[in-house]
Design a protein around this motif. Structure first.
Motif, short mmCIF file in Angstrom:
data_model
loop_
_atom_site.label_atom_id
_atom_site.label_comp_id
_atom_site.label_asym_id
_atom_site.label_seq_id
_atom_site.Cartn_x
_atom_site.Cartn_y
_atom_site.Cartn_z
N GLY A 192 0.87 -1.30 0.12
CA GLY A 192 -0.16 0.09 0.00
C GLY A 192 0.76 1.25 0.14
N TYR A 193 0.11 2.44 0.06
CA TYR A 193 1.00 3.70 0.07
C TYR A 193 0.98 4.15 1.45
CZ TYR A 193 2.70 7.99 -2.42
OH TYR A 193 3.36 9.02 -2.75
N CYS A 194 1.37 5.52 1.88
CA CYS A 194 1.32 5.97 3.07
C CYS A 194 0.23 5.99 3.90
CB CYS A 194 2.08 7.39 2.98
SG CYS A 194 0.86 8.52 2.12
N GLU A 195 -1.14 6.04 3.01
CA GLU A 195 -2.25 6.30 4.08
C GLU A 195 -2.56 4.79 4.40
OE1 GLU A 195 -3.74 6.15 -0.56
OE2 GLU A 195 -2.02 6.87 0.75
N HIS A 196 -2.33 3.84 3.74
CA HIS A 196 -2.50 2.60 4.21
C HIS A 196 -1.69 2.18 5.40
CE1 HIS A 196 -3.57 2.28 -0.17
NE2 HIS A 196 -4.53 1.56 0.20
N TYR A 197 -0.33 2.44 5.45
CA TYR A 197 0.37 2.04 6.54
C TYR A 197 0.08 3.12 7.58
CZ TYR A 197 3.22 -0.60 3.48
OH TYR A 197 3.80 -1.53 2.50
N ALA A 198 -0.15 4.18 7.71
CA ALA A 198 -0.60 5.14 8.66
C ALA A 198 -1.71 4.77 9.26
CB ALA A 198 -0.72 6.66 8.02
N SER A 199 -2.79 4.40 8.34
CA SER A 199 -4.14 3.98 9.04
C SER A 199 -4.04 2.71 9.65
CB SER A 199 -5.10 3.63 8.01
OG SER A 199 -6.36 3.30 8.15
N ALA A 200 -3.20 1.51 9.36
CA ALA A 200 -3.01 0.41 10.17
C ALA A 200 -2.47 0.58 11.30
CB ALA A 200 -2.34 -0.49 9.02
N MET A 201 -1.24 1.63 11.30
CA MET A 201 -0.45 1.46 12.56
C MET A 201 -1.38 2.38 13.59
SD MET A 201 3.29 3.52 12.94
CE MET A 201 4.11 3.42 14.32
N THR A 202 -2.15 3.36 13.24
CA THR A 202 -2.85 4.21 14.18
C THR A 202 -4.06 3.17 14.78
OG1 THR A 202 -2.54 6.25 12.97
CG2 THR A 202 -4.20 6.18 14.80
N PHE A 203 -4.46 2.48 13.80
CA PHE A 203 -5.54 1.39 14.19
C PHE A 203 -5.07 0.48 15.44
CE2 PHE A 203 -8.18 -2.52 13.95
CZ PHE A 203 -9.34 -2.05 14.13
N LEU A 204 -3.92 -0.26 14.96
CA LEU A 204 -3.30 -1.27 16.06
C LEU A 204 -2.79 -0.47 17.31
CD1 LEU A 204 -0.90 -3.10 13.34
CD2 LEU A 204 -3.15 -3.84 14.50
N LEU A 205 -2.47 0.77 17.37
CA LEU A 205 -2.06 1.36 18.58
C LEU A 205 -3.22 1.65 19.43
CD1 LEU A 205 0.76 3.71 17.52
CD2 LEU A 205 1.13 1.78 18.62
N ARG A 206 -4.15 2.12 18.74
CA ARG A 206 -5.55 2.24 19.66
C ARG A 206 -5.96 1.00 20.15
NH1 ARG A 206 -9.12 7.20 17.33
NH2 ARG A 206 -7.44 8.93 17.49
N LEU A 207 -6.06 0.03 19.39
CA LEU A 207 -6.44 -1.07 19.95
C LEU A 207 -5.64 -1.60 21.23
CD1 LEU A 207 -7.02 -3.62 16.96
CD2 LEU A 207 -8.68 -2.80 18.40
N ALA A 208 -4.58 -1.32 21.57
CA ALA A 208 -3.63 -1.59 22.51
C ALA A 208 -3.62 -0.28 23.62
CB ALA A 208 -2.25 -1.50 22.15
N GLY A 209 -4.74 0.34 23.41
CA GLY A 209 -4.90 1.67 24.11
C GLY A 209 -3.70 2.73 24.43
N VAL A 210 -2.81 2.60 23.16
CA VAL A 210 -2.12 3.87 23.23
C VAL A 210 -2.53 4.88 22.19
CG1 VAL A 210 0.19 4.43 22.27
CG2 VAL A 210 -0.19 2.03 23.12
N PRO A 211 -2.71 6.17 22.98
CA PRO A 211 -3.09 7.41 22.09
C PRO A 211 -2.42 7.65 20.89
CG PRO A 211 -3.01 8.13 24.27
CD PRO A 211 -2.31 6.60 24.20
N ALA A 212 -3.15 7.62 19.79
CA ALA A 212 -2.59 7.66 18.30
C ALA A 212 -3.34 8.53 17.47
CB ALA A 212 -2.05 6.55 17.75
N ARG A 213 -2.95 9.17 16.19
CA ARG A 213 -3.48 10.01 15.57
C ARG A 213 -2.85 10.02 14.01
NH1 ARG A 213 -2.85 15.54 18.87
NH2 ARG A 213 -0.53 16.21 18.23
N ILE A 214 -3.52 10.40 13.13
CA ILE A 214 -2.93 10.48 11.82
C ILE A 214 -2.81 12.09 11.25
CG2 ILE A 214 -3.53 10.25 9.41
CD1 ILE A 214 -4.79 7.57 10.16
N VAL A 215 -1.80 12.45 10.78
CA VAL A 215 -1.39 13.66 10.48
C VAL A 215 -1.47 13.62 9.06
CG1 VAL A 215 0.02 15.78 10.58
CG2 VAL A 215 -0.22 14.24 12.78
N VAL A 216 -2.11 14.52 8.30
CA VAL A 216 -2.05 14.43 6.79
C VAL A 216 -1.26 15.80 6.34
CG1 VAL A 216 -3.74 13.00 6.16
CG2 VAL A 216 -4.22 15.29 6.57
N GLY A 217 -0.44 15.97 5.25
CA GLY A 217 0.26 17.06 4.92
C GLY A 217 0.93 16.81 3.52
#
Length: 645
Positions: free
Chosen positions: A396-421
């Motif tokens: 995938g491209y950057c949005e696939h990796y950023a989305s998956a990483m943020t999803f996995l971290l939030r599942l673990a209870g780690v605050p995470a967010r996506i920044v676009v620019g």
């Protein structure tokens, strides 16, 4: 009916050049009517077609006005005004019977040329507008010129345009500018298109990878940071609905740091292309909000108005800013209650393995490093988008990796967010600034860590580090699988050189002409020692403007008198050459004899030379004693006479 058909044709050509850019802008019936009217006007001049009767012209005018109202309704804005002005060009040609009518057409043409700025203010359009004005000026001069050819009047028109440059520059710099838009007319078609919206989903960023459109230009006052450190922050996305990430949390403003540039800060100016939204991109992370913007809690800048025109900001960022905010609330770990079961099982396994927040980040990056591909065209997602990416496609491209990483971290209870620019940028060596294009659009992750606050974690750095160091073109070349030949590389370098030059010219035009607004003009005055807010400063400014006008007009007067004297002297040289030739032909010289008496004596002594001699004498009198300042005709007549006789 106008007797000089040639001059009518020149005027019509000038009108066509002035109207040409509007052909694709005005309503279809306007274009057809204008072209038909001009065609009938030519028929009136060359075929003797009758002038339409008054009642028919009135009916046409009323019908055109009714059509404009039916198309545009009661909203009399830019397009309706240009339609009416264009229709006037057509209607006026149908009743043109005198020089006065042609003058009215030429004055209408000036207004038509000016209306181009309502649609485009680019360097190309401005150059075309100058050419159109020169054409109208040339037609104006040709109407009252004794020349039969257009070239001498074209040179005079170009000279007038050159002579007007000092006056235009003086008014441009010192005449007070209005705040805000000059025309006050807004149309949705003026708005640019941003590289992304306020949502992020698979394909929303990779779809921009081939776009060469400019998003903004950045000019650093000092050293430009390394490319892999150029993260241009735009939006923070906080909510996931199973497919898309978007903004939903309320707006929270934080105060701007006005204590002065902190150590390690980076100062730069950013010229943002219009995108019709409010976000303002800035180098990660901004510490001050320029005039007209606010700084949000998540360290993004937002404009107080929609950015529908090119806007310049002076910004200050601190790349190593420590954002030690307290632990965010539960909204920063929020996810849908179900979906993506395989990803949920993977995170549960990591939790059982005792991984903390830092360990979770390392595990995700390690997983991406092994067996995942960076691909601009990974194909459509099916079913649960996160599971499909992690366990099926694995590309995938950057949005696939950023989305998956943020999803996995939030599942673990780690605050995470996506920044676009945007990430990176192309250095323009000819202009000394950075060009950031839509193809540089990027998405990355920010993770909150205890004692550190929000820190950037970009999964692209482990999957495709060349994307950050060399840009998206390196990824495209890698996907193509073949290196360009040496000749192709050389041609590419030559093409890029000209692209840099053209972009530098456009950027200079945008910065110093279009961007020279009220604030920049006042800043220039203050640097020159004129403060218009005080009575003394306003008086100095008025004195400088008056002195500049005096110098310009005095210079023009001196040049005109000197040119006139030079023309008269050259005319006398040509006349003496003519008389010496006649002396060889048997006509004696009489120093006390005037040119008209000399012509009458030639008619009496040499009747066969009377006609060419009379033409030369008339041309000499017109230059020497009349108002004609062009000696071209006199030169031609004397040259032909000396060759023939």
């Amino acid at each position: 009916m106008i007797h000089d058909k040639r001059r009518f044709s020149v005027v019509l050509l000038a009108l066509a050049l002035a109207f040409a850019p509007h052909l694709a802008r005005v309503s279809l019936f306007v274009s057809l009517f204008v072209c038909a009217s001009w065609g009938y006007g030519l028929g009136m001049q060359y075929r003797g077609w009758p002038v339409p009767p008054r009642w028919l012209r009135v009916a046409l005018a009323l019908g055109c006005a009714a059509l404009v109202l039916s198309v545009h309704g009661r909203s009399f804005g830019r397009d309706a005004g240009v339609d009416l002005l264009s229709l006037m060009l057509g209607l006026k040609v149908l009743e043109s019977k005198s020089v006065r009518d042609l003058l009215a057409l030429l004055f209408l043409a000036y207004f038509v040329v000016v209306t181009n700025v309502l649609y485009s203010q680019t360097l190309v359009m401005s150059m075309y507008m100058l050419f159109s004005v020169m054409s109208v000026v040339t037609a104006h001069l040709h109407m009252f010129s004794a020349e039969t050819r257009i070239c001498p009047d074209l040179r005079r028109g170009a000279l007038l345009m050159v002579q007007s440059i000092p006056l235009a520059f003086l008014f441009f710099v010192f005449f007070p500018r209005l705040q805000g838009a000059l025309w006050g007319v807004h149309d949705e078609r003026d708005e640019g298109v941003s590289g992304f919206s306020e949502t992020l989903e698979p394909g929303s960023v990779s779809g921009l990878s081939l776009s060469r459109e400019v998003a903004f230009r950045a000019d650093f006052s000092g050293t430009v940071p390394e490319r892999n450190a150029l993260y241009w922050r735009g939006l923070v996305l906080d909510t996931f609905d199973g497919v898309r990430w978007f903004k939903s949390l309320p707006f929270v403003r934080i105060p701007s740091d006005e204590t002065g540039p902190p150590p390690g800060s980076v100062s730069y100016s950013l010229t943002l292309e219009p995108h019709g939204n409010r976000w303002v991109f800035s180098l990660d992370r901004p510490v001050q909000s320029p005039h007209g913007t606010v700084l949000r809690e998540e360290r993004t800048l937002e404009s107080l108005r929609l950015l529908t025109s090119r806007t310049r900001y002076v910004l200050l960022s601190l790349p190593v800013l420590a954002d030690r905010t307290p632990r965010p609330g539960p909204e920063w770990v929020g996810l849908p209650a179900d979906g993506n079961p395989q990803a949920r099982a993977l995170v549960q396994q990591w939790i059982r393995d005792g991984l903390d927040s830092r360990g979770m980040v390392d595990a995700i990056l390690r997983m991406f490093r092994d067996g995942f591909l960076y691909n601009l065209r990974p194909g459509p997602s099916q079913g649960d988008v996160i599971d499909h990416f992690l366990f099926v496609s694995r590309q995938g491209y950057c949005e696939h990796y950023a989305s998956a990483m943020t999803f996995l971290l939030r599942l673990a209870g780690v605050p995470a967010r996506i920044v676009v620019g945007y990430q990176g940028g192309e250095q323009n060596p000819l202009g000394g600034y950075l060009i950031v294009r839509q193809s540089d659009a990027h998405a990355w992750v920010e993770v909150w860590q205890e004692g550190e606050g929000w820190i950037r974690e970009d999964p692209t750095s482990v999957v495709s580090p060349q994307r950050l160091s060399s840009g998206v073109e390196a990824v495209l070349s890698q996907e193509a699988g073949a290196l360009p030949s040496r000749g192709a590389r050389m041609l590419g370098q030559v093409r890029r050189f000209f692209q840099w030059g053209w972009d530098a010219a456009n950027n200079g035009w945008n910065q110093w002409v279009l961007g020279f607004g009220h604030e920049r003009q006042r800043g220039l005055w203050q640097r020159l020692g004129f403060d218009p807010r005080t009575r003394g400063g306003a008086g100095k400014l008025a004195a400088v403007l008056a002195a500049g006008l005096g110098v310009i007009f005095s210079t023009i007067l001196v040049i005109k008198l000197r040119t006139r004297r030079n023309v008269e002297d050259m005319a006398l040289v040509l006349y003496d050459r003519f008389r010496q030739k006649l002396q060889h032909l048997g006509v004696s010289l009489n120093p006390a004899e005037g040119p008209l008496d000399y012509a009458r004596r030639i008619e009496a002594e040499k009747p066969d030379l009377s006609r060419p001699a009379r033409e030369i004498v008339d041309a000499y009198v017109a230059v020497r004693y009349g108002e004609r300042s062009d000696r071209t005709e006199l030169e031609r007549l004397v040259r032909e006479f000396t060759r023939r006789w």
